[in-house]
Design a protein around this motif. Sequence first.
Motif, mmCIF file in Angstrom:
data_model
loop_
_atom_site.group_PDB
_atom_site.id
_atom_site.type_symbol
_atom_site.label_atom_id
_atom_site.label_comp_id
_atom_site.label_asym_id
_atom_site.label_seq_id
_atom_site.Cartn_x
_atom_site.Cartn_y
_atom_site.Cartn_z
ATOM 1 N N GLY A 1 -22.522 -1.593 -54.422
ATOM 2 C CA GLY A 1 -23.102 -0.402 -53.823
ATOM 3 C C GLY A 1 -24.560 -0.268 -54.217
ATOM 4 O O GLY A 1 -25.008 -0.846 -55.203
ATOM 5 N N SER A 2 -25.297 0.487 -53.433
ATOM 6 C CA SER A 2 -26.694 0.766 -53.735
ATOM 7 C C SER A 2 -26.971 2.199 -53.314
ATOM 8 O O SER A 2 -26.798 2.554 -52.147
ATOM 9 C CB SER A 2 -27.603 -0.198 -52.969
ATOM 10 N N TYR A 3 -27.412 3.003 -54.266
ATOM 11 C CA TYR A 3 -27.571 4.427 -53.997
ATOM 12 C C TYR A 3 -28.940 4.985 -54.371
ATOM 13 O O TYR A 3 -29.244 6.121 -54.049
ATOM 14 C CB TYR A 3 -26.491 5.208 -54.762
ATOM 15 N N GLU A 4 -29.751 4.217 -55.054
ATOM 16 C CA GLU A 4 -30.987 4.755 -55.601
ATOM 17 C C GLU A 4 -32.175 4.757 -54.649
ATOM 18 O O GLU A 4 -33.196 5.370 -54.954
ATOM 19 C CB GLU A 4 -31.355 4.000 -56.879
ATOM 20 N N HIS A 5 -32.070 4.119 -53.495
ATOM 21 C CA HIS A 5 -33.229 3.981 -52.610
ATOM 22 C C HIS A 5 -33.079 4.729 -51.284
ATOM 23 O O HIS A 5 -33.768 4.429 -50.322
ATOM 24 C CB HIS A 5 -33.474 2.508 -52.297
ATOM 25 N N CYS A 6 -32.198 5.675 -51.219
ATOM 26 C CA CYS A 6 -31.857 6.320 -49.944
ATOM 27 C C CYS A 6 -33.075 6.857 -49.201
ATOM 28 O O CYS A 6 -33.286 6.537 -48.037
ATOM 29 C CB CYS A 6 -30.857 7.441 -50.163
ATOM 30 N N GLY A 7 -33.869 7.693 -49.849
ATOM 31 C CA GLY A 7 -35.020 8.301 -49.192
ATOM 32 C C GLY A 7 -36.063 7.277 -48.775
ATOM 33 O O GLY A 7 -36.588 7.319 -47.659
ATOM 34 N N ALA B 1 -32.386 -6.400 -48.644
ATOM 35 C CA ALA B 1 -32.354 -7.836 -48.356
ATOM 36 C C ALA B 1 -31.236 -8.525 -49.132
ATOM 37 O O ALA B 1 -30.519 -9.371 -48.587
ATOM 38 C CB ALA B 1 -33.705 -8.468 -48.691
ATOM 39 N N THR B 2 -31.060 -8.147 -50.384
ATOM 40 C CA THR B 2 -29.989 -8.715 -51.207
ATOM 41 C C THR B 2 -28.620 -8.381 -50.626
ATOM 42 O O THR B 2 -27.747 -9.250 -50.517
ATOM 43 C CB THR B 2 -30.096 -8.205 -52.653
ATOM 44 N N LEU B 3 -28.435 -7.127 -50.238
ATOM 45 C CA LEU B 3 -27.157 -6.713 -49.643
ATOM 46 C C LEU B 3 -26.889 -7.450 -48.330
ATOM 47 O O LEU B 3 -25.759 -7.881 -48.073
ATOM 48 C CB LEU B 3 -27.145 -5.203 -49.416
ATOM 49 N N LEU B 4 -27.908 -7.576 -47.509
ATOM 50 C CA LEU B 4 -27.751 -8.285 -46.231
ATOM 51 C C LEU B 4 -27.396 -9.756 -46.467
ATOM 52 O O LEU B 4 -26.541 -10.310 -45.777
ATOM 53 C CB LEU B 4 -29.025 -8.163 -45.391
ATOM 54 N N GLU B 5 -28.060 -10.380 -47.430
ATOM 55 C CA GLU B 5 -27.776 -11.789 -47.742
ATOM 56 C C GLU B 5 -26.338 -11.965 -48.231
ATOM 57 O O GLU B 5 -25.649 -12.901 -47.819
ATOM 58 C CB GLU B 5 -28.759 -12.304 -48.791
ATOM 59 N N GLU B 6 -25.907 -11.073 -49.117
ATOM 60 C CA GLU B 6 -24.537 -11.164 -49.639
ATOM 61 C C GLU B 6 -23.517 -10.966 -48.527
ATOM 62 O O GLU B 6 -22.508 -11.675 -48.470
ATOM 63 C CB GLU B 6 -24.331 -10.134 -50.749
#
Length: 89
Positions: free
Chosen positions: A4-10, A70-75
């Motif tokens: 998950g990734s939650y820190e960059h929403c805004g 980009a990391t999430l898309l690659e994974e």
Amino acid sequence: MLRGSYEHCGALARTLGTLDRHGPGKLAWVDPYGDTLFNEQEAEFARQEIDALTLRCTDEHQMAALHDLATLLEECAATPGSYLWFIGD
């Protein structure tokens, strides 16, 4: 859920908000208020948009958000049967 990734929403919303929602890319489909789901093929296509999108960044927060995306898309693209889920506001 693998990650998950939650820190960059805004910052991510500001960056993706610069895209033409009627344009040819996949990342413009991400709805900041609703949920958006990409399968691994869509993630691969969207991953190719990251380099051009970095040119629209105005600060380091947006760059960090795109790096994480980009990391999430690659994974996702590398994992058959996976999905990347953007959860809106």
